[in-house]
Design a protein around this motif. Structure first.
Motif, mmCIF file in Angstrom:
data_model
loop_
_atom_site.group_PDB
_atom_site.id
_atom_site.type_symbol
_atom_site.label_atom_id
_atom_site.label_comp_id
_atom_site.label_asym_id
_atom_site.label_seq_id
_atom_site.Cartn_x
_atom_site.Cartn_y
_atom_site.Cartn_z
ATOM 1 N N SER A 190 3.913 9.558 0.467
ATOM 2 C CA SER A 190 2.871 10.051 1.383
ATOM 3 C C SER A 190 1.691 10.534 0.539
ATOM 4 O O SER A 190 1.798 10.631 -0.692
ATOM 5 N N ALA A 191 0.582 10.871 1.199
ATOM 6 C CA ALA A 191 -0.598 11.336 0.464
ATOM 7 C C ALA A 191 -0.264 12.577 -0.366
ATOM 8 O O ALA A 191 -0.839 12.807 -1.430
ATOM 9 N N SER A 192 0.709 13.375 0.096
ATOM 10 C CA SER A 192 1.036 14.600 -0.649
ATOM 11 C C SER A 192 2.156 14.369 -1.680
ATOM 12 O O SER A 192 2.659 15.318 -2.280
ATOM 13 N N HIS A 214 0.841 -1.194 0.000
ATOM 14 C CA HIS A 214 0.000 0.000 0.000
ATOM 15 C C HIS A 214 0.890 1.263 0.000
ATOM 16 O O HIS A 214 1.785 1.393 0.830
ATOM 17 N N GLY A 215 0.633 2.150 -0.914
ATOM 18 C CA GLY A 215 1.407 3.402 -0.985
ATOM 19 C C GLY A 215 2.693 3.276 -1.790
ATOM 20 O O GLY A 215 3.394 4.258 -2.022
#
Ligand SMILES: Cc1cc2nc3c(=O)[nH]c(=O)nc-3n(C[C@H](O)[C@H](O)[C@H](O)COP(=O)(O)OP(=O)(O)OC[C@H]3O[C@@H](n4cnc5c(N)ncnc54)[C@H](O)[C@@H]3O)c2cc1C
Ligand code: SF4
Length: 346
Positions: free
Chosen positions: A246-248, A217-218
């Motif tokens: 990361s999400a950003s 994941h990611g």
């Protein structure tokens, strides 16, 4: 016609039985998976086990299992199975990309992941038939005393040519090894020595019984391979890159691994660290590519000019990282064969 030497064939049904037989037979025995590397090697008299222990009927060594925490791959899962498993096409792209360029479709149906991980190292002087090698008086990897690539070298520098190991190491794979009465787990990266003869840290009585990946994941990953023929050929340089974002879009973890430029897959830690804490911008990609290419010291014992292969290492790291960033690299991939034809790599 090259014929197989005589050997005894054992077909254990359980891992315990296989480990017992391997231990009992000692160093004159070897395990056989798909046989696509070991059997040709036996025909060329590069390897000469008196007993072959087939893993084909051993329970529990095949298949790919996924759960919330990660993936368990049996060593007897075929390369074709891995290449066709669409679940690897997110974070695990590097693995399916690597598997899909191993050998030919026919060989991929027989060849296993475990066999690919334990693949013998290669060298232009070694990958010849018995008569050819005898004519030049053999080399230290088998039957001789000298290295024909570097005559003063005390050690063999045959090249690690597995496609999937760099990809699996970039994905943080752990492997499980089983011997009679003992079991251990190590990072796949620790399975390798930079020595063309003793290229594995696997003990002679150990069987590779599992390959494990954590949650992807990611993560994003990619595999780039240099070879002369686009249809099939061993790698003469490969790059596997993986990063967790990361999400950003900031790189939080990264691994870069070079294949086919040493006797083991080379982990480029400094290069991967240069990517951390910022998004994948051109500057960090360039820094990482320069640092990774410094590690590549190709020798004159595989295809292509060695200095050109080193130059391509930086280019391939750049391509792999741009692919992780989301750039569309499909045109570059499609043009790989033309790239080789146009190159000055000879
Ligand atoms: C024409 C041709 C082209 C090829 N091209 C490529 C290529 O492009 N890229 C590439 O990576 N490979 C290539 N190969 C090599 C080979 O086909 C693959 O690496 C294949 O995945 C080997 O798997 P196998 O199951 O056939 O191994 P085997 O031949 O059965 O075994 C290989 C080695 O691994 C050991 N081994 C196997 N399984 C285990 C286990 N579970 N535990 C411990 N030891 C084990 C064996 O004892 C042996 O030493 C090519 C081969 C041929 C003939
Ligand atoms: S690197 Fe040297 S010792 Fe090793 S296989 Fe090639 S010629 Fe033989």
């Amino acid at each position: 016609m090259m014929r197989l030497p005589l050997f005894e064939f054992r077909t254990p049904r359980t891992v315990e039985e296989a480990a017992r037989v391997l231990d009992g037979e000692g160093p004159s025995s070897m395990v056989l998976a798909g046989g696509t590397d070991l059997l040709p090697n036996m025909k060329r008299r590069q390897q000469g086990p008196r007993t072959l222990i087939s893993l084909r009927q051993v329970e529990g060594l095949s298949g790919v299992q996924w759960d919330g925490t990660g993936t368990r791959i049996g060593p007897c899962a075929t390369i074709a199975e891995i290449a066709q498993d669409t679940r690897f096409r997110n974070g695990g792209s590097a693995l399916w990309q690597a598997a899909s360029v191993v050998a030919t479709p026919h060989i991929r149906n027989l060849a296993t992941l475990g066999g690919n991980i334990c693949l013998d190292t290669r060298c232009s002087y070694y990958d010849q038939n018995y008569e050819w090698r005898k004519a030049i008086n053999f080399c230290m990897k088998k039957d001789g005393e000298i290295c024909w690539v570097a005559t003063g070298s005390p050690k063999c520098m045959a090249v690690s040519s597995t496609d999937t190991a760099p990809a699996l190491i970039a994905l943080g794979a752990i492997v499980r090894l089983r011997s009679r009465g003992e079991e251990r787990e190590i990072p796949l990266a620790d399975l390798y020595n930079n020595d063309g003869m003793n290229y594995l840290t696997r003990r002679p009585n150990e069987i590779l019984t599992e390959i494990r990946l954590g949650s992807l994941h990611g993560w994003k990953s990619a595999y780039w391979k240099l070879r002369r023929r686009g249809s099939f050929d061993f790698p003469v340089l490969s790059v596997a890159a993986a990063a967790r974002f990361s999400a950003s879009g900031v790189v939080e973890e990264a691994r870069i691994v070079l294949g086919a430029v040493a006797s083991r897959p080379l982990v480029a830690t400094e290069a991967a660290n240069a990517l951390l804490g910022r998004p994948l911008i051109e500057q960090s990609i360039e820094e990482a590519a320069t640092l990774a290419a410094r590690l590549a010291k190709p020798l004159d014992n595989t295809d292509f000019d060695m200095s050109w292969r080193k130059k391509v290492a930086a280019e391939f790291v750049t391509n792999a990282l741009r692919e992780l960033r989301g750039d569309d690299m499909s045109a570059h991939r499609l043009q790989l064969t033309q790239y080789v034809l146009d190159s000055d790599g000879n």
